[in-house]
Design a protein around this motif. Sequence first.
Motif, short mmCIF file in Angstrom:
data_model
loop_
_atom_site.label_atom_id
_atom_site.label_comp_id
_atom_site.label_asym_id
_atom_site.label_seq_id
_atom_site.Cartn_x
_atom_site.Cartn_y
_atom_site.Cartn_z
N ALA A 1 0.76 -1.32 -0.02
CA ALA A 1 -0.08 -0.09 -0.05
C ALA A 1 0.97 1.12 0.02
CB ALA A 1 -0.70 -0.01 1.14
N ASP A 2 0.46 2.30 -0.46
CA ASP A 2 1.12 3.65 -0.52
C ASP A 2 1.54 4.08 0.98
OD1 ASP A 2 0.55 3.78 -3.24
OD2 ASP A 2 -0.80 5.39 -2.92
N THR A 3 0.77 3.61 2.17
CA THR A 3 1.23 3.85 3.30
C THR A 3 2.56 3.49 3.61
OG1 THR A 3 -0.01 1.88 4.09
CG2 THR A 3 -1.31 4.04 4.24
N VAL A 4 3.22 2.34 2.86
CA VAL A 4 4.40 2.00 3.61
C VAL A 4 5.63 3.08 3.42
CG1 VAL A 4 4.14 -0.22 2.48
CG2 VAL A 4 5.19 1.45 0.84
N VAL A 5 5.14 4.32 2.75
CA VAL A 5 5.89 5.61 2.84
C VAL A 5 6.33 6.03 4.22
CG1 VAL A 5 4.23 7.15 2.48
CG2 VAL A 5 6.31 7.76 1.78
N ASP A 6 5.28 5.79 5.07
CA ASP A 6 5.53 6.19 6.70
C ASP A 6 6.00 5.06 7.34
OD1 ASP A 6 4.30 8.60 5.70
OD2 ASP A 6 2.23 7.91 5.96
N ASP A 7 6.15 3.99 6.78
CA ASP A 7 6.91 2.93 7.76
C ASP A 7 8.26 2.91 7.74
OD1 ASP A 7 7.50 0.52 8.83
OD2 ASP A 7 6.32 -0.65 7.87
N PRO A 8 8.95 3.60 8.95
CA PRO A 8 10.43 3.45 8.69
C PRO A 8 11.02 1.89 8.69
CG PRO A 8 9.41 4.63 10.74
CD PRO A 8 8.54 3.71 10.19
N THR A 9 10.47 1.05 9.08
CA THR A 9 10.97 -0.39 9.01
C THR A 9 11.09 -0.83 7.45
OG1 THR A 9 10.25 -1.17 11.28
CG2 THR A 9 10.82 -2.83 9.71
N PHE A 10 9.94 -0.40 6.89
CA PHE A 10 9.89 -0.84 5.39
C PHE A 10 10.88 -0.14 4.39
CE2 PHE A 10 8.24 -0.38 1.09
CZ PHE A 10 7.91 -1.65 0.91
N VAL A 11 10.92 1.05 4.98
CA VAL A 11 12.04 2.05 4.12
C VAL A 11 13.33 1.80 4.40
CG1 VAL A 11 12.84 4.39 3.95
CG2 VAL A 11 10.15 3.97 4.06
N GLN A 12 13.66 1.25 5.57
CA GLN A 12 15.13 1.06 5.76
C GLN A 12 15.55 -0.42 5.06
OE1 GLN A 12 15.86 1.41 10.09
NE2 GLN A 12 14.90 3.20 10.14
N GLY A 13 14.30 -1.27 5.10
CA GLY A 13 14.59 -2.60 4.59
C GLY A 13 14.89 -2.29 2.94
N LEU A 14 14.15 -1.41 2.33
CA LEU A 14 14.59 -1.17 1.10
C LEU A 14 15.91 -0.81 0.70
CD1 LEU A 14 11.13 0.70 -0.18
CD2 LEU A 14 12.07 -1.66 -0.60
N LEU A 15 16.47 0.31 1.72
CA LEU A 15 17.62 0.77 1.55
C LEU A 15 18.91 -0.09 2.16
CD1 LEU A 15 16.57 4.35 2.77
CD2 LEU A 15 17.40 3.87 0.70
#
Length: 561
Positions: free
Chosen positions: A240-254
């Motif tokens: 979902a678009d809300t992953v943008v606000d999930d630090p765990t998800f974002v850090q996982g991408l990076l």
Amino acid sequence: MTSAPPPPPTDLDADVLIVGAGPAGLGLANLLGRQRVRALVLEQLPELIDFPRGVGLDDESLRSLQAMGLVEQVLPHTTPQHVMRLVNGKGRVIAEIKPGTREFGWSRRNAFVQPLVDKVLAQGLDRFDQVELRFEQTVETITDHGDHVEVGVSTPQGPRTLRAHYLVGADGGKSRTRKHIGVSFEGQSPSTRWLVIDVNDDPLGTPNVFLGADPRRPYVSLGLPHAIRRFEFMLFEHEADTVVDDPTFVQGLLKDHVPHPERLNFIRQRVYTHHSRIAGSFRKGRIFLAGDAAHLMPVWQGQGYNSGIRDSTNLAWKLAAVLRGECADTLLDTYDLERREHAKAMIDISVAFGRVIKPTNRVVAGLRDGVAAVLNAAPPVKRHFAEMRYKPMPRYHHGAVVDATTGQAGRSAAELTGRSHPVASANTKVSPVGVQFIQPRVDTASESNVLLDDLIGPTWAVLCWGANPAQMFSADDLLTLKALGATLISLRPVTQLDNDPPADGTVVAADRTGELKRWFDDRPTPVVFLRPDRFVAAAGLTQDAPALLAALLTAISFPAA
């Protein structure tokens, strides 16, 4: 007896109203300001957008910024020769794009920080007493009265009515101007979404672009000026678009890109979709569309910003010529004729490039990598991509041009087909008409190492290799060229700079780099008519010059034609 239509009102608020203070609107306003046209820019937001969006600036746009008189202020916010590497899931380079050409006077690929460049464009308007930028101005109604345009505007001080000769909607992909005038927006908005992450204090420091064609998750890693880095990751349907606000998800991408993703200094994170759309028309009466209001394209070639600047560069000189009474209103029809075809070509190449990057099927990705390996083994193919020869350069087949073979006004074939000896023996049969002229550095009697456009100024020019162009025309022709404000330039080798200095106002320019001689060596067109946007309007032999001028006057709807 039918009475003549009434003249347009004289108590207008501006010659041109521009809706939208993005790159297309601000660029147009600066170019109109240089042409002494009264322009008023209306922006709905309270200030310019302050986060990065566009990241690629090409040589054509830098040339336009040069025409605006702002290129020196913009360069500190750019990284020239910005190399792009397309890599597969194993990090191996599939293709490398690193053009070294400077045929238009500037580096072909440049990274830039859009908010800082847009700020330069906005501040550039302060130079002009007749140009104004107003924020918090929402256009509610648009009425084309035939002889002028009227808009109803909501402002913090209450509703207002503004009137102008013409209106240009440069108000983005959701353009209210386009909707007001009922123009279609054909194309597609695919379901694929991308998460864009911009950070300060670049944690990697590598200066170029990496497009990751990784079937596990396609990505982009891009170094920008001022130590900004952009990451982009494709999102899957279940995310979902809300992953943008999930630090765990974002850090996982990076985590596979940055040693310590938790330490990043974030500027913004946003989900967006790539659109591929083009307006059914760029003109309706006295109303025009420019930039994203006229066309939207995927980001893969970085051409959204640049296409908007091209629109403004094409439209500005035509509006100025019509408003000054030099040319009839029909000249403005050539804006749509010339710009739509190239905008569509840029959309198509951007879509095609995206198809190479986005496959998530490992079999398809493997086939792509295999084909790329075979193609890279062929040096001509490798150079084709490295030098960006695949990019469709603007070529105007119809509009404010004259065919170099037939002399027909309003059209230009891509190939010279004449049977004369100069044409038959030429190194190239490609017509120079309808494409941009080169911009090398030249010397004059009083200056050295000058870019050609700076020598010409923001007007028409007639260039002639080895001779004085003024001697090719009659007295009446010279008066017409003077009415157009055309600069006459005699191009010569540096050894002939001081020979026979003209006493008629012709400028002598010496070919200090040899690029001009090479250009004329290859083409049987020693006389070139340059438009204010530096596209070749007409070209031919010396004896053809008067006839070419006559046809050109017809092509641009000059009143005397």
